[in-house]
Design a protein around this motif. Sequence first.
Motif, PDB file in Angstrom:
ATOM      1  N   TRP A   1      -6.641  11.948  19.519  1.00 50.18           N
ATOM      2  CA  TRP A   1      -7.051  10.781  18.735  1.00 50.18           C
ATOM      3  C   TRP A   1      -8.562  10.575  18.801  1.00 50.18           C
ATOM      4  O   TRP A   1      -9.187  10.194  17.806  1.00 50.18           O
ATOM      5  CB  TRP A   1      -6.334   9.531  19.240  1.00 50.18           C
ATOM      6  N   ILE A   2      -9.143  10.836  19.949  1.00 50.75           N
ATOM      7  CA  ILE A   2     -10.604  10.692  20.075  1.00 50.75           C
ATOM      8  C   ILE A   2     -11.317  11.713  19.201  1.00 50.75           C
ATOM      9  O   ILE A   2     -12.302  11.396  18.516  1.00 50.75           O
ATOM     10  CB  ILE A   2     -11.023  10.845  21.548  1.00 50.75           C
ATOM     11  N   ALA A   3     -10.819  12.960  19.218  1.00 55.95           N
ATOM     12  CA  ALA A   3     -11.417  14.001  18.376  1.00 55.95           C
ATOM     13  C   ALA A   3     -11.327  13.618  16.900  1.00 55.95           C
ATOM     14  O   ALA A   3     -12.310  13.751  16.143  1.00 55.95           O
ATOM     15  CB  ALA A   3     -10.720  15.340  18.624  1.00 55.95           C
ATOM     16  N   LEU A   4     -10.162  13.121  16.488  1.00 52.18           N
ATOM     17  CA  LEU A   4     -10.000  12.670  15.099  1.00 52.18           C
ATOM     18  C   LEU A   4     -10.919  11.481  14.815  1.00 52.18           C
ATOM     19  O   LEU A   4     -11.496  11.370  13.728  1.00 52.18           O
ATOM     20  CB  LEU A   4      -8.542  12.286  14.840  1.00 52.18           C
ATOM     21  N   GLY A   5     -11.040  10.597  15.805  1.00 51.07           N
ATOM     22  CA  GLY A   5     -11.904   9.428  15.642  1.00 51.07           C
ATOM     23  C   GLY A   5     -13.356   9.813  15.420  1.00 51.07           C
ATOM     24  O   GLY A   5     -14.044   9.222  14.582  1.00 51.07           O
ATOM     25  N   VAL A   6     -13.838  10.806  16.163  1.00 49.97           N
ATOM     26  CA  VAL A   6     -15.225  11.253  15.997  1.00 49.97           C
ATOM     27  C   VAL A   6     -15.433  11.857  14.611  1.00 49.97           C
ATOM     28  O   VAL A   6     -16.467  11.643  13.971  1.00 49.97           O
ATOM     29  CB  VAL A   6     -15.599  12.267  17.098  1.00 49.97           C
ATOM     30  N   ILE A   7     -14.431  12.604  14.138  1.00 49.56           N
ATOM     31  CA  ILE A   7     -14.519  13.155  12.779  1.00 49.56           C
ATOM     32  C   ILE A   7     -14.589  12.027  11.756  1.00 49.56           C
ATOM     33  O   ILE A   7     -15.410  12.051  10.830  1.00 49.56           O
ATOM     34  CB  ILE A   7     -13.304  14.069  12.491  1.00 49.56           C
ATOM     35  N   VAL A   8     -13.722  11.027  11.932  1.00 49.66           N
ATOM     36  CA  VAL A   8     -13.732   9.863  11.034  1.00 49.66           C
ATOM     37  C   VAL A   8     -15.082   9.167  11.088  1.00 49.66           C
ATOM     38  O   VAL A   8     -15.628   8.741  10.057  1.00 49.66           O
ATOM     39  CB  VAL A   8     -12.600   8.883  11.433  1.00 49.66           C
TER      40      VAL A   8
ATOM     41  N   THR B   1       2.190   7.064  13.239  1.00 51.10           N
ATOM     42  CA  THR B   1       2.572   5.668  13.065  1.00 51.10           C
ATOM     43  C   THR B   1       1.309   4.837  12.948  1.00 51.10           C
ATOM     44  O   THR B   1       0.463   4.859  13.850  1.00 51.10           O
ATOM     45  CB  THR B   1       3.419   5.165  14.253  1.00 51.10           C
ATOM     46  N   VAL B   2       1.171   4.120  11.840  1.00 49.79           N
ATOM     47  CA  VAL B   2      -0.055   3.392  11.534  1.00 49.79           C
ATOM     48  C   VAL B   2       0.236   1.905  11.460  1.00 49.79           C
ATOM     49  O   VAL B   2       1.295   1.484  10.964  1.00 49.79           O
ATOM     50  CB  VAL B   2      -0.662   3.877  10.196  1.00 49.79           C
ATOM     51  N   GLN B   3      -0.702   1.103  11.951  1.00 47.92           N
ATOM     52  CA  GLN B   3      -0.600  -0.354  11.892  1.00 47.92           C
ATOM     53  C   GLN B   3      -1.611  -0.876  10.864  1.00 47.92           C
ATOM     54  O   GLN B   3      -2.795  -1.008  11.169  1.00 47.92           O
ATOM     55  CB  GLN B   3      -0.871  -0.970  13.264  1.00 47.92           C
ATOM     56  N   PRO B   4      -1.168  -1.182   9.626  1.00 47.07           N
ATOM     57  CA  PRO B   4      -2.094  -1.598   8.570  1.00 47.07           C
ATOM     58  C   PRO B   4      -2.919  -2.835   8.909  1.00 47.07           C
ATOM     59  O   PRO B   4      -4.051  -2.961   8.447  1.00 47.07           O
ATOM     60  CB  PRO B   4      -1.159  -1.886   7.384  1.00 47.07           C
ATOM     61  N   SER B   5      -2.373  -3.739   9.728  1.00 44.27           N
ATOM     62  CA  SER B   5      -3.115  -4.961  10.046  1.00 44.27           C
ATOM     63  C   SER B   5      -4.398  -4.662  10.813  1.00 44.27           C
ATOM     64  O   SER B   5      -5.355  -5.440  10.756  1.00 44.27           O
ATOM     65  CB  SER B   5      -2.238  -5.930  10.849  1.00 44.27           C
ATOM     66  N   GLU B   6      -4.438  -3.535  11.548  1.00 48.87           N
ATOM     67  CA  GLU B   6      -5.670  -3.153  12.246  1.00 48.87           C
ATOM     68  C   GLU B   6      -6.788  -2.915  11.229  1.00 48.87           C
ATOM     69  O   GLU B   6      -7.897  -3.417  11.372  1.00 48.87           O
ATOM     70  CB  GLU B   6      -5.441  -1.887  13.074  1.00 48.87           C
ATOM     71  N   PHE B   7      -6.485  -2.115  10.197  1.00 55.10           N
ATOM     72  CA  PHE B   7      -7.494  -1.790   9.197  1.00 55.10           C
ATOM     73  C   PHE B   7      -7.768  -2.970   8.269  1.00 55.10           C
ATOM     74  O   PHE B   7      -8.829  -3.039   7.653  1.00 55.10           O
ATOM     75  CB  PHE B   7      -7.048  -0.570   8.388  1.00 55.10           C
TER      76      PHE B   7
ATOM     77  N   GLY C   1      -3.472   5.381  18.757  1.00 56.87           N
ATOM     78  CA  GLY C   1      -4.124   6.154  17.709  1.00 56.87           C
ATOM     79  C   GLY C   1      -4.802   5.303  16.660  1.00 56.87           C
ATOM     80  O   GLY C   1      -5.974   5.521  16.308  1.00 56.87           O
ATOM     81  N   THR C   2      -4.082   4.304  16.137  1.00 57.29           N
ATOM     82  CA  THR C   2      -4.649   3.431  15.115  1.00 57.29           C
ATOM     83  C   THR C   2      -5.890   2.724  15.637  1.00 57.29           C
ATOM     84  O   THR C   2      -6.898   2.597  14.935  1.00 57.29           O
ATOM     85  CB  THR C   2      -3.615   2.390  14.657  1.00 57.29           C
ATOM     86  N   SER C   3      -5.823   2.287  16.878  1.00 50.90           N
ATOM     87  CA  SER C   3      -6.936   1.555  17.477  1.00 50.90           C
ATOM     88  C   SER C   3      -8.193   2.422  17.558  1.00 50.90           C
ATOM     89  O   SER C   3      -9.299   1.969  17.241  1.00 50.90           O
ATOM     90  CB  SER C   3      -6.531   1.073  18.873  1.00 50.90           C
ATOM     91  N   PHE C   4      -8.036   3.691  17.967  1.00 50.71           N
ATOM     92  CA  PHE C   4      -9.194   4.569  18.072  1.00 50.71           C
ATOM     93  C   PHE C   4      -9.785   4.895  16.696  1.00 50.71           C
ATOM     94  O   PHE C   4     -11.004   4.872  16.513  1.00 50.71           O
ATOM     95  CB  PHE C   4      -8.822   5.861  18.803  1.00 50.71           C
ATOM     96  N   LEU C   5      -8.929   5.214  15.742  1.00 49.03           N
ATOM     97  CA  LEU C   5      -9.420   5.515  14.395  1.00 49.03           C
ATOM     98  C   LEU C   5     -10.127   4.310  13.794  1.00 49.03           C
ATOM     99  O   LEU C   5     -11.179   4.438  13.154  1.00 49.03           O
ATOM    100  CB  LEU C   5      -8.256   5.949  13.498  1.00 49.03           C
TER     101      LEU C   5
END
Length: 367
Positions: A54-61, A111-117, A346-350
Motif C-alpha cells: 500500500w505504501i508503494a502504491l501510495g508513493v506512485i499515487v 476494499t475501498v471506503q468512499p467516505s475517506e476520499f 489501504g484506503t487510508s494510505f492512498l
Amino acid sequence: MGKNREFILALKKIKKMNNGILYTALCIVALSLMTVYSATYYRTDSFFYKEMVWIALGVIVYFVFSFVDYRKYGKYYKIIYILNILLLLSVYVIGHKRLGAQRWISVGPLTVQPSEFAKLLVVLTFSEVLSSKYRERFSGLKNMFFTGMHVLPIFLLIAKQPDLGTSLVLLFIYMTLIFINGIDWLSLGITIFSGISMIPVAYFFFLKEYQKQRILTFLNPEADMLGSGWNVTQSMIAIGSGGFYGKGFLKGTQSKLRFLPESHTDFIGSVFLEERGFVGGVVLILLYLVLIFQILKIADSSDQYGKLVCYGIAAIFFFHIVVNVGMIMGVMPVTGLPLLLMSYGGTSFLFAFMMLGIVQSVKVYKD
C-alpha cells in the motif's frame, strides 16, 4: 524539438517540488511499518507486507497527482461534486457492512471506503465555490446557508452510513475554509453557536445506540471497564506503561497479550507510545507538525484556490491527528478516525498520499 521542450518543462517542475513533504511522510510511514509489525507479527506478518504494498502504491499515487495541474480540479468542480455524490450513493447499492456500518465497496480484490476520499473531494469543490463566488469575503446567514448547502448532502450521506468521525471532519473542513477565505466574526459566532446548540438534537435523534454508548464511555470509561470502556482503558494502560522512553521495539505487552483490540489500526498510537514512550510520541507529533507546516507554507504562497485547497488538506491531517491521539488517551470519544500515515489501511494510505500529491501540485504549478 517538442519532446525536448516537454522534457525541459518536466525537469523544471521536478526542481520546483518540495521534497521535504515526501521525506517527512516517509519518516512517519517508517514508524508505522515498525509499529504494525510489532503489533501483528505474533499472529501473522501479512499486515506488514500488505502495508508495504500500500505504501508503494501510495508513493506512485503521490507522484501521479503531483503532476496533475491542481487548477483542473477547480475547472471541473461540478463534475467532481457529482462524482462524490455517486460514490457515496454506491455504498448503499453495492456496499457491504463491517462492524455495524455500511461504508465499504469492493473494487476487484480491493476494499475501498468512499467516505475517506469524499473529504478530499469536498475540499477541492468547496474551495472553488469560495474562491470564485466569495472571493472577497462573505457575511450574513444567507451566504452561510448557501455555502453550507454545498457540504450538507455529503455530510448527510456519510452520517447515514453511519460514520460520525468523517462527518465531523467535514464540519471542521467547512469551518476552516470559510475562516481562511474570510468571514465576519458575527456570522462565525452565530454558526458556532448554532452548531453547539444542535448537539443535543443530534445525540437524541440522529446517533445510533453504539455511538451514544461511545460518548457515555468517553465521559465515564470506568463505568463499564470490561465492556464498552475496555478499548480506551487498555489504551491508557499501554500508554502509561510506556513511561518516558518506552519498553522498546517488540517489547509491548498490551497488544501481544491481546488486551488491546484494533492495535494496528485505530489504536496503533497506543502500541507506538507503549514501545517508544513519551520521547517517541514527541518525535511523532513533531513530524506531523513539520508536515502540516510545509503544507501551510505552500498554501500561503499560492493563489486563492490553491491556498484554500492546501488549508483544507492541512485541516484534514490536523483533525485526524488531534481526534485519534485524544481518543487513545481517553480525552475524546472513540470515532474510528485513523492516524493518517500511521494506522494500517489501504484506503487510508492512498488517501493521505493523494492529498500530499495535490499539495505538491500546488507548489509545482502555481504561477
